[in-house]
Design a protein around this motif. Structure first.
Motif, PDB file in Angstrom:
ATOM      1  N   ARG A   1     -16.724 -37.411  -6.310  1.00 23.86           N
ATOM      2  CA  ARG A   1     -16.364 -36.589  -7.386  1.00 23.86           C
ATOM      3  C   ARG A   1     -16.162 -35.105  -6.840  1.00 23.86           C
ATOM      4  O   ARG A   1     -15.038 -34.439  -7.138  1.00 23.86           O
ATOM      5  N   LEU A   2     -17.111 -34.672  -6.100  1.00 23.14           N
ATOM      6  CA  LEU A   2     -17.125 -33.382  -5.362  1.00 23.14           C
ATOM      7  C   LEU A   2     -15.992 -33.240  -4.436  1.00 23.14           C
ATOM      8  O   LEU A   2     -15.222 -32.438  -4.241  1.00 23.14           O
ATOM      9  N   MET A   3     -15.814 -34.328  -3.479  1.00 20.78           N
ATOM     10  CA  MET A   3     -14.705 -34.515  -2.588  1.00 20.78           C
ATOM     11  C   MET A   3     -13.262 -34.444  -3.363  1.00 20.78           C
ATOM     12  O   MET A   3     -12.554 -33.772  -2.829  1.00 20.78           O
ATOM     13  N   GLY A   4     -13.358 -35.149  -4.612  1.00 19.33           N
ATOM     14  CA  GLY A   4     -12.051 -35.202  -5.353  1.00 19.33           C
ATOM     15  C   GLY A   4     -11.674 -33.658  -5.889  1.00 19.33           C
ATOM     16  O   GLY A   4     -10.587 -33.284  -5.774  1.00 19.33           O
ATOM     17  N   ALA A   5     -12.765 -32.947  -6.236  1.00 20.56           N
ATOM     18  CA  ALA A   5     -12.449 -31.465  -6.885  1.00 20.56           C
ATOM     19  C   ALA A   5     -12.099 -30.633  -5.573  1.00 20.56           C
ATOM     20  O   ALA A   5     -11.211 -29.819  -6.011  1.00 20.56           O
ATOM     21  N   LEU A   6     -12.738 -30.952  -4.581  1.00 24.36           N
ATOM     22  CA  LEU A   6     -12.164 -30.028  -3.229  1.00 24.36           C
ATOM     23  C   LEU A   6     -10.624 -30.343  -2.998  1.00 24.36           C
ATOM     24  O   LEU A   6     -10.013 -29.540  -2.655  1.00 24.36           O
ATOM     25  N   ALA A   7     -10.343 -31.678  -3.073  1.00 23.97           N
ATOM     26  CA  ALA A   7      -8.975 -32.109  -2.688  1.00 23.97           C
ATOM     27  C   ALA A   7      -8.198 -31.482  -3.703  1.00 23.97           C
ATOM     28  O   ALA A   7      -7.112 -31.096  -3.226  1.00 23.97           O
ATOM     29  N   ALA A   8      -8.244 -31.643  -4.880  1.00 24.12           N
ATOM     30  CA  ALA A   8      -7.574 -31.181  -6.048  1.00 24.12           C
ATOM     31  C   ALA A   8      -7.460 -29.325  -5.643  1.00 24.12           C
ATOM     32  O   ALA A   8      -6.157 -28.815  -6.233  1.00 24.12           O
ATOM     33  N   SER A   9      -8.470 -28.715  -5.293  1.00 23.27           N
ATOM     34  CA  SER A   9      -8.305 -27.408  -5.480  1.00 23.27           C
ATOM     35  C   SER A   9      -7.813 -26.846  -4.112  1.00 23.27           C
ATOM     36  O   SER A   9      -7.249 -25.584  -4.100  1.00 23.27           O
ATOM     37  N   GLY A  10      -7.478 -27.712  -3.090  1.00 18.39           N
ATOM     38  CA  GLY A  10      -7.046 -27.267  -1.692  1.00 18.39           C
ATOM     39  C   GLY A  10      -8.034 -26.635  -1.126  1.00 18.39           C
ATOM     40  O   GLY A  10      -8.478 -27.024  -0.005  1.00 18.39           O
TER      41      GLY A  10
ATOM     42  N   THR B   1     -25.603 -27.872  -3.835  1.00 21.22           N
ATOM     43  CA  THR B   1     -25.638 -27.010  -2.578  1.00 21.22           C
ATOM     44  C   THR B   1     -26.096 -28.369  -1.306  1.00 21.22           C
ATOM     45  O   THR B   1     -25.533 -28.482  -0.408  1.00 21.22           O
ATOM     46  N   LEU B   2     -26.808 -29.195  -1.730  1.00 16.89           N
ATOM     47  CA  LEU B   2     -27.407 -30.308  -0.850  1.00 16.89           C
ATOM     48  C   LEU B   2     -26.469 -31.198  -0.677  1.00 16.89           C
ATOM     49  O   LEU B   2     -26.100 -31.905   0.575  1.00 16.89           O
ATOM     50  N   ARG B   3     -25.356 -31.509  -1.810  1.00  8.21           N
ATOM     51  CA  ARG B   3     -24.358 -32.568  -1.699  1.00  8.21           C
ATOM     52  C   ARG B   3     -23.324 -32.078  -0.725  1.00  8.21           C
ATOM     53  O   ARG B   3     -22.768 -32.657   0.093  1.00  8.21           O
ATOM     54  N   VAL B   4     -23.067 -30.527  -0.951  1.00 11.46           N
ATOM     55  CA  VAL B   4     -21.846 -29.941   0.061  1.00 11.46           C
ATOM     56  C   VAL B   4     -22.551 -30.169   1.389  1.00 11.46           C
ATOM     57  O   VAL B   4     -21.795 -30.232   2.403  1.00 11.46           O
ATOM     58  N   GLU B   5     -23.694 -29.946   1.743  1.00  6.90           N
ATOM     59  CA  GLU B   5     -24.341 -29.875   3.182  1.00  6.90           C
ATOM     60  C   GLU B   5     -24.115 -31.452   3.465  1.00  6.90           C
ATOM     61  O   GLU B   5     -23.759 -31.488   4.772  1.00  6.90           O
ATOM     62  N   GLU B   6     -24.459 -32.448   2.784  1.00 11.23           N
ATOM     63  CA  GLU B   6     -24.433 -33.717   3.294  1.00 11.23           C
ATOM     64  C   GLU B   6     -22.962 -34.074   3.739  1.00 11.23           C
ATOM     65  O   GLU B   6     -22.810 -34.835   4.812  1.00 11.23           O
ATOM     66  N   LEU B   7     -22.215 -33.717   2.925  1.00 13.50           N
ATOM     67  CA  LEU B   7     -20.760 -34.067   2.948  1.00 13.50           C
ATOM     68  C   LEU B   7     -20.172 -33.269   4.228  1.00 13.50           C
ATOM     69  O   LEU B   7     -19.134 -33.724   5.010  1.00 13.50           O
ATOM     70  N   THR B   8     -20.642 -32.316   4.353  1.00 10.71           N
ATOM     71  CA  THR B   8     -20.347 -31.172   5.667  1.00 10.71           C
ATOM     72  C   THR B   8     -20.893 -32.133   6.861  1.00 10.71           C
ATOM     73  O   THR B   8     -19.983 -32.291   7.732  1.00 10.71           O
ATOM     74  N   ASN B   9     -22.046 -32.219   6.888  1.00 10.61           N
ATOM     75  CA  ASN B   9     -22.699 -33.119   8.214  1.00 10.61           C
ATOM     76  C   ASN B   9     -21.748 -34.517   8.325  1.00 10.61           C
ATOM     77  O   ASN B   9     -21.984 -34.867   9.346  1.00 10.61           O
TER      78      ASN B   9
ATOM     79  N   VAL C   1     -16.085 -23.416   6.671  1.00  8.59           N
ATOM     80  CA  VAL C   1     -15.907 -22.230   7.619  1.00  8.59           C
ATOM     81  C   VAL C   1     -16.461 -21.085   7.205  1.00  8.59           C
ATOM     82  O   VAL C   1     -16.292 -20.529   6.136  1.00  8.59           O
ATOM     83  N   LYS C   2     -17.639 -20.728   8.025  1.00  8.93           N
ATOM     84  CA  LYS C   2     -18.446 -19.289   7.755  1.00  8.93           C
ATOM     85  C   LYS C   2     -17.379 -18.109   8.429  1.00  8.93           C
ATOM     86  O   LYS C   2     -17.312 -18.275   9.650  1.00  8.93           O
ATOM     87  N   GLU C   3     -17.228 -17.080   7.639  1.00  9.00           N
ATOM     88  CA  GLU C   3     -16.622 -16.070   8.091  1.00  9.00           C
ATOM     89  C   GLU C   3     -17.194 -14.743   7.913  1.00  9.00           C
ATOM     90  O   GLU C   3     -17.791 -14.513   6.814  1.00  9.00           O
ATOM     91  N   LYS C   4     -17.254 -13.800   8.584  1.00 11.81           N
ATOM     92  CA  LYS C   4     -17.916 -12.596   8.454  1.00 11.81           C
ATOM     93  C   LYS C   4     -16.936 -11.779   7.686  1.00 11.81           C
ATOM     94  O   LYS C   4     -15.784 -11.509   8.356  1.00 11.81           O
ATOM     95  N   LYS C   5     -17.360 -11.270   6.771  1.00 10.89           N
ATOM     96  CA  LYS C   5     -16.407 -10.461   5.599  1.00 10.89           C
ATOM     97  C   LYS C   5     -17.209  -8.983   5.462  1.00 10.89           C
ATOM     98  O   LYS C   5     -17.954  -9.087   4.641  1.00 10.89           O
ATOM     99  N   GLY C   6     -16.787  -8.120   6.007  1.00 14.89           N
ATOM    100  CA  GLY C   6     -17.844  -6.591   5.763  1.00 14.89           C
ATOM    101  C   GLY C   6     -19.165  -7.187   6.144  1.00 14.89           C
ATOM    102  O   GLY C   6     -19.306  -7.243   7.409  1.00 14.89           O
TER     103      GLY C   6
ATOM    104  N   ILE D   1     -11.333 -29.982   2.227  1.00 14.10           N
ATOM    105  CA  ILE D   1     -11.630 -31.648   2.469  1.00 14.10           C
ATOM    106  C   ILE D   1     -10.920 -31.846   3.820  1.00 14.10           C
ATOM    107  O   ILE D   1      -9.795 -31.280   4.135  1.00 14.10           O
ATOM    108  N   THR D   2     -11.600 -32.508   4.680  1.00 16.81           N
ATOM    109  CA  THR D   2     -11.125 -33.065   5.994  1.00 16.81           C
ATOM    110  C   THR D   2     -10.371 -34.102   5.784  1.00 16.81           C
ATOM    111  O   THR D   2     -10.329 -35.083   4.794  1.00 16.81           O
ATOM    112  N   ASP D   3      -9.555 -34.334   7.083  1.00 22.25           N
ATOM    113  CA  ASP D   3      -8.752 -35.677   7.053  1.00 22.25           C
ATOM    114  C   ASP D   3      -9.519 -36.869   6.745  1.00 22.25           C
ATOM    115  O   ASP D   3      -9.120 -37.714   6.259  1.00 22.25           O
TER     116      ASP D   3
END
Length: 170
Positions: free
Chosen positions: A7-16, A55-63, A70-75, A84-86
């Motif tokens: 479901r979380l991956m589906g949410a990311l896929a829908a959101s772009g 937070t843990l689910r995102v971390e698991e799916l990232t791993n 993607v971590k970006e320095k912003k100010g 979502i990856t391929d």
């Protein structure tokens, strides 16, 4: 358990792409409050409703390589971008993930800024209280954000518009 990841991956896929950890948290919380099938437990935190489980689910799916973070320095702070990856899309294609009207709600929320979604999720967190008490709570727990009466009114209107997208037949 796997269904929650899908479901979380589906949410990311829908959101772009979702820019910001706070925004991701708020979008999933608001979706849950709109009765979409997200199971994560949330408690009130510095920036409104927060889920350690999410937070843990995102971390698991990232791993696993299904979500890219993607971590970006912003100010003076770091900002995170989620997509979502391929491999995530390929994995997701093996499951029936379409929940009626969820994608439209997610896309709509993703067009809002994090500050506004923080307000909306806070209003929803206290939705068991009368509106005047919710406004008082916001003025107390979100004093630093300094939300105006117009912004709070807009949050209530936005919630109603999301409910119409989520359940158009009612």
């Amino acid at each position: 358990m796997l269904n929650d990841h899908v479901r979380l991956m589906g949410a990311l896929a829908a959101s772009g792409e979702i820019i910001g950890r706070k925004k991701l948290q708020k979008m999933i919380y608001i979706s849950k409050k709109l009765d979409f099938p997200f199971q994560e437990r949330f408690q009130f935190h510095f920036y409104g409703p927060y889920s350690e489980e999410l937070t843990l689910r995102v971390e698991e799916l990232t791993n696993l390589g299904f979500i890219e973070e993607v971590k970006e320095k912003k100010g003076g702070y770091f900002q995170y971008r989620y997509t979502i990856t391929d491999s995530g899309k390929e994995f997701l294609s093996m499951y029936e993930t379409k929940v009626p009207h969820l994608d439209e709600c997610l896309v709509n929320m993703n067009e809002q800024n994090s500050r506004f979604l923080e307000l909306v999720s806070t209003v929803l967190y206290f939705d068991n209280l009368p509106q005047q008490e919710v406004i008082e709570k916001i003025r107390t727990v979100k004093a630093k954000q300094n939300y105006s009466a117009a912004e709070i009114d807009e949050a209530y209107k936005y919630i109603e518009s999301l409910k119409k997208i989520a359940k158009p037949q009612e």
